[in-house]
Design a protein around this motif. Structure first.
Motif, PDB file in Angstrom:
ATOM      1  N   PRO A 366      -1.903  -7.537  44.140  1.00  0.00           N
ATOM      2  CA  PRO A 366      -3.133  -6.925  44.669  1.00  0.00           C
ATOM      3  C   PRO A 366      -4.280  -6.932  43.671  1.00  0.00           C
ATOM      4  O   PRO A 366      -5.439  -7.093  44.056  1.00  0.00           O
ATOM      5  N   ALA A 370      -7.729  -8.765  44.492  1.00  0.00           N
ATOM      6  CA  ALA A 370      -8.987  -8.016  44.433  1.00  0.00           C
ATOM      7  C   ALA A 370      -9.946  -8.648  43.429  1.00  0.00           C
ATOM      8  O   ALA A 370     -11.159  -8.737  43.679  1.00  0.00           O
ATOM      9  N   VAL A 399      -6.576  -8.946  50.798  1.00  0.00           N
ATOM     10  CA  VAL A 399      -6.311  -8.005  49.704  1.00  0.00           C
ATOM     11  C   VAL A 399      -5.439  -6.858  50.204  1.00  0.00           C
ATOM     12  O   VAL A 399      -4.509  -6.409  49.514  1.00  0.00           O
ATOM     13  N   LEU A 400      -5.719  -6.368  51.409  1.00  0.00           N
ATOM     14  CA  LEU A 400      -4.907  -5.293  51.988  1.00  0.00           C
ATOM     15  C   LEU A 400      -3.464  -5.746  52.161  1.00  0.00           C
ATOM     16  O   LEU A 400      -2.513  -5.017  51.817  1.00  0.00           O
ATOM     17  N   CYS A 402      -1.977  -8.139  50.510  1.00  0.00           N
ATOM     18  CA  CYS A 402      -1.403  -8.314  49.175  1.00  0.00           C
ATOM     19  C   CYS A 402      -0.995  -6.973  48.576  1.00  0.00           C
ATOM     20  O   CYS A 402       0.010  -6.880  47.852  1.00  0.00           O
ATOM     21  N   THR A 403      -1.762  -5.932  48.859  1.00  0.00           N
ATOM     22  CA  THR A 403      -1.399  -4.594  48.384  1.00  0.00           C
ATOM     23  C   THR A 403      -0.079  -4.137  49.001  1.00  0.00           C
ATOM     24  O   THR A 403       0.789  -3.590  48.321  1.00  0.00           O
ATOM     25  N   GLY A 406       2.655  -6.186  47.471  1.00  0.00           N
ATOM     26  CA  GLY A 406       2.914  -5.699  46.126  1.00  0.00           C
ATOM     27  C   GLY A 406       3.737  -4.428  46.142  1.00  0.00           C
ATOM     28  O   GLY A 406       4.663  -4.250  45.337  1.00  0.00           O
TER      29      GLY A 406
END
Length: 418
Positions: A366, A370, A399-400, A402-403, A406
């Motif tokens: 993330p 980002a 990104v969301l 990937c968060t 993660g």
């Protein structure tokens, strides 16, 4: 215009494979093939949508990484450390990158080598001909030799050839089985059968891979010029290469789904698919699938060390000292191969290293996504090549995701997530 060093992605004769094929070579490894085969066997065609989503997300991230590298002339590790606000943050980021890539790829390399060995066993080089240890030694030695004697452009062409061989093998396997294409088409519509959430996330996680961003950024520098034609050529290369990888992953899911009603061979999902294909269509079908697995394993056996070598060369080498960077690159790549080969030869499962790598990747993914979105949006960095509103919206969604991926890696390392 496109740099004279380019492989000729955009020419009068049309598209030709370029550096982004390394991304495909990297994420289609034994782990991906296993996850896809398991998804098809366990849930039929229902999770194909996860690979569609993962492919689009990967195109967005890889395109940003390539654009940043082409315009700024920096590798991703260089760009991250240069953007660090303080020495403490810089050291923390360097440690995180090292744990995620240096330690992680060394541990995962054992799986790449073992997966290649399994493909060779399916081709007839099983334990009665070559022991798993001898197969691992041979694969590791070949990978090390190629790193020592091969030049980047030559290795790139070899990896492109492996990807194309994978494509022929997996598509060939797909052509000989009876596929319910209507059900496959319905699988593109998002649904979650009972107990399928973890598998869907695994499919996305095997496609959106942090080290591919570093590998891609390193491989495109000098290949494209920092103008609209060069950026367009790099974007085309990314879209075609990653989409091809996504389609190959879907082909494995479809093969698993189409043979899921047959009895299990008892050796795992890869054995199941290979043996079922042989039962249906004879040994040539098994051989075709096994060749695809060998290509997947060996291509990842090369890209994981190459990515680690590129990153450490960027972090530890002086940009103006090409010889020092080359030494760091080769020594790091060879160390990753040696460690992975050692684990594979002695059948050691490097659990602790993998847990460290999963935790580090869970934090890095993330942050890296980002960072990419931030840099790709800054006109001060990219000028007219900065993201527009639609690209930022798409990047924000990635990104969301990937968060969430993660978080999954961290929870998995803690033993909370299977």
């Amino acid at each position: 215009m496109v740099s004279g060093k380019t492989l000729g992605l955009v020419s009068l004769t049309g598209y030709r494979p370029g550096p982004a094929m390394l991304v495909t070579a990297a994420f289609i490894g034994p782990g991906t093939v296993t996850a896809c085969a398991s998804a098809g066997i366990g849930f039929g065609y229902a999770l194909l949508w996860a690979l569609v989503f993962a492919t689009l997300s990967t195109v967005i991230l890889q395109n940003m990484a390539a654009r940043v590298a082409i315009v700024t002339g920096q590798g991703l590790a260089e760009a991250i450390l240069a953007a660090a606000a303080s020495p403490a943050v810089r050291w923390a980021m360097a440690a995180l990158i090292f744990a995620a890539l240096g330690i992680g790829n060394s541990a995962y390399q054992a799986g790449n080598i073992s997966g290649t060995g399994l493909g060779l066993a399916l081709l007839g080089l099983g334990d009665d001909v070559l022991s798993p240890s001898l197969r691992a030694l041979g694969i590791g030695a070949l990978a090390a030799t190629l790193v020592i004697i091969g030049k980047p452009a030559w290795l790139e062409k070899l990896l492109i050839a492996l990807v194309l061989a994978m494509a022929l093998a997996f598509v060939g396997g797909l052509l000989v089985i009876d596929v319910d294409w209507g059900a496959a088409a319905r699988g593109i519509s998002p649904t979650l059968p009972s107990d399928s959430l973890f598998t869907a996330i695994a499919l996305i996680g095997t496609t959106v891979v942090p080290y591919n961003l570093f590998l891609h950024a390193a491989s495109v520098r000098g290949q494209f010029s920092a103008d609209r034609q060069g950026i367009a050529a790099a974007s085309l290369d990314t879209a075609v290469s990653v989409t091809l990888g996504g389609l190959l992953s879907m082909a494995v899911v479809i093969m698993g789904a189409a043979t899921s009603m047959m009895p299990s061979a008892g050796g795992g999902p890869l054995d199941d698919v290979a043996m079922r294909l042989e039962e249906l269509f004879g040994s040539p079908a098994r051989i075709v699938f096994a060749l695809g697995l060998v290509g997947a394993g060996f291509s990842s056996s090369l890209t994981a060390p190459l990515a680690t070598g590129y990153v450490l060369a960027e972090m530890l080498g002086n940009r103006d000292d090409v010889q020092r960077r080359t030494r760091i690159f080769k020594r790091t790549a060879l160390a990753v191969i040696a460690i992975g080969t050692g684990f594979a030869v002695f059948a050691v499962n490097p659990v602790e290293l993998i847990l460290i790598a999963q935790s580090a990747n869970g934090l890095l993914l993330p942050i890296l996504a980002a960072f990419l979105l931030w840099v790709a949006s800054r006109k001060a960095s990219l000028g007219t090549f900065a993201n527009g509103p639609l690209a930022n919206i798409a990047g924000g969604m990635v990104v969301l995701v990937c968060t969430l991926l993660g978080l999954r890696l961290i929870l998995r390392a803690a033993g909370v997530w299977p």
